[in-house]
Write an enzyme that holds these catalytic residues in place. Structure first.
Site, PDB file in Angstrom:
ATOM      1  CE  LYS A 107      -4.485   0.773   0.141  1.00 34.20           C
ATOM      2  NZ  LYS A 107      -5.552  -0.091  -0.369  1.00 34.20           N
ATOM      3  N   GLY A 219     -20.391   6.717   2.852  1.00 33.53           N
ATOM      4  CA  GLY A 219     -19.383   6.977   1.822  1.00 33.53           C
ATOM      5  C   GLY A 219     -20.053   6.901   0.463  1.00 33.53           C
ATOM      6  N   GLY A 221     -18.322   7.678  -2.597  1.00 29.12           N
ATOM      7  CA  GLY A 221     -17.284   7.835  -3.620  1.00 29.12           C
ATOM      8  C   GLY A 221     -17.318   6.675  -4.598  1.00 29.12           C
ATOM      9  CG  ASN A 222     -14.294   3.821  -7.234  1.00 29.48           C
ATOM     10  OD1 ASN A 222     -14.672   2.661  -6.991  1.00 29.48           O
ATOM     11  ND2 ASN A 222     -13.704   4.138  -8.362  1.00 29.48           N
ATOM     12  N   GLY A 224     -18.784   3.437  -2.500  1.00 28.57           N
ATOM     13  CA  GLY A 224     -20.130   3.635  -1.942  1.00 28.57           C
ATOM     14  C   GLY A 224     -21.116   4.093  -3.015  1.00 28.57           C
TER      15      GLY A 224
END
Ligand code: NAD
Length: 417
Positions: A107, A219, A221-222, A224
């Site tokens: 990561k 959320g 975004g991408n 959610g």
């Protein structure tokens, strides 16, 4: 939502320790698996549009590569630090093992607030990050991808910088790319699509009637926003959604396409959307619903609020949304938690498909990607469900048992432990 009070890396280590104990692993294995094998930091000077310079901290952690090259996204967030990146890299290691991908875990991150950066500043940051870490990356070594606040465009700038540094095309060095640069069809909603596959499996094993179920999603975004769209397309009812700035509640079901258009047109904010009543993130987590989907950040379900959750099922599309204290309470209350390392593994699975396509320079249809993804997610869910029932474990405990055993096995066969 307050800044996380728990250290997510300690949470990640606690899961590893527990799995090693259950598996009677030698102490050397536990010690190897509870720490990253390599971690790197860089100090990045970022030239701002006004001519000033900001100095940012950046990280890349290569947690374990016994089963394959490190794999994991890059996050840009003000709360990012070495421990959050370690935790996320650790979770990537178990995630790739749970879905049996020939990859390890890694990561990256930068401590910054991308909302304060212009598009040209973001491009310079993407390129600077890549210059700092390019020598550590390759398709056989470590392959980044998008995560919170990084997008396919950011991946495109990073790929371009990498290829400029090495002087050759290497599309497989980064995934989540735009299609013209070697991205995969189906990558943009892969995490959400994978989450849907898992929700359908839960429907079968628990005998839920999803047509009558209420979904609450934290959320937008991408991940959610993507899962909200898929649920809506399948005629299912999303009653609560949220973003960093606030939440919206509508018992009759939210008009998701309208909410997505509002969110995209309003600087990724949901406040002011008129298709429901204003709500808070805390209210969303505790609202009456059958399926709760945390899809924002880690440690939002804690010892303090777990008793208030009313959902029957929690599908963790965010990484690490549940603290160990909350986990215990949810388990005691009989709430089924589909753990992050399975529930959100659709993203890394299609990233892997993207690498495969880059390697043989031949590209699949969206239908092929979805069919392969569905097969992997379904198989992984069923294996975990079986193991959990046989050993009387939670799905999370079963997932860690399976993943830690697979990674430990690869370490042992290599002769490391
Ligand atoms: P994103 O940046 O596209 O969206 C994040 C969303 O969370 C935004 O709507 C934002 O407003 C909201 N948010 C941020 N802080 C919040 C807060 N304090 N309270 C409530 N909402 C808040 O990120 P994403 O890619 O959708 O990732 C979301 C989660 O899913 C992360 O945990 C990420 O690690 C995980 N994940 C993402 C992928 C992927 O493919 N993108 C894959 C696996 C896991």
């Amino acid at each position: 939502m307050p800044a996380p009070r728990h250290n997510p890396f300690k949470t990640a280590q606690a899961h590893v320790d527990r799995a090693c104990r259950r598996l009677n692993m030698p102490e050397a294995v536990r010690l190897l698996l509870r720490r990253p094998m390599r971690e790197h930091r860089a100090t990045i000077p970022l030239r701002m549009d006004d001519g000033s310079t900001r100095v940012l901290q950046a990280y890349r952690v290569q947690y374990n590569n016994a089963r394959g090259p490190a794999k994991g996204g890059i996050r840009w967030h003000p709360n990012e630090n070495l421990d959050t990146v370690r935790a996320l890299a650790c979770w990537m290691t178990w995630k790739t093992a749970v879905v049996d991908l020939p990859l390890g875990g890694g990561k990256g991150g930068v401590t910054c607030n991308p909302k304060e950066l212009s598009i040209t500043e973001r491009e310079r940051l993407a390129r600077a990050y890549m210059r700092a870490f390019a020598p550590l990356l390759s398709i056989d070594r470590d392959v980044p991808a998008p995560d919170v606040n990084t997008t396919p465009q950011v991946m495109a700038w990073m790929l371009d910088e990498y290829e400029t540094v090495v002087g050759e095309h290497h599309p497989g060095v980064i995934t989540g790319k735009p299609l013209p640069l070697g991205g995969s069809l189906g990558r943009e909603d892969a995490t959400s699509f994978g989450g849907m596959c898992v929700i359908r499996e839960v429907e079968d094993v628990l005998g839920l009637n999803l047509l009558e179920a209420r979904f609450a999603i934290q959320g937008f975004g991408n991940v959610g926003g993507g899962v909200a769209r898929l649920l809506h397309e399948q005629g299912l009812r999303v009653i609560a959604i949220s973003a960093e700035d606030g939440a919206i509640y509508n018992e009759r079901g939210i008009d998701i396409p309208a909410a997505l258009a509002y969110y995209d047109g309003n600087g990724r904010c949901i406040t002011g959307f008129t298709g429901g009543d204003p709500f808070t993130n805390e209210q969303l987590l505790a609202c009456p619903c059958e399926v709760l989907i945390p899809a924002a950040l880690e440690h939002v379900l804690t010892r303090q609020n777990a008793a208030a959750v009313q959902a029957q099922v929690i599908c963790e599309l965010a990484n690490g949304p549940t603290t160990p204290g909350a986990d215990k309470i949810l388990e005691e209350r009989g709430i089924v938690v589909v753990p992050d390392i399975l529930a959100n593994s659709g993203g890394v699975t299609v990233s892997y498909f993207e690498q495969v396509q880059n390697c043989y320079n031949y590209y699949w249809s969206r239908g092929d990607v979805h069919a392969q993804l569905k097969q992997r997610m379904t198989q992984a869910f069923r294996a975990l469900w079986r193991l959990a029932k046989e050993r009387r474990l939670s799905l999370r405990e079963a997932a860690y048992l399976l993943a830690v055993e697979r990674v430990a096995d690869a370490c042992r066969i290599r002769g490391w432990v």
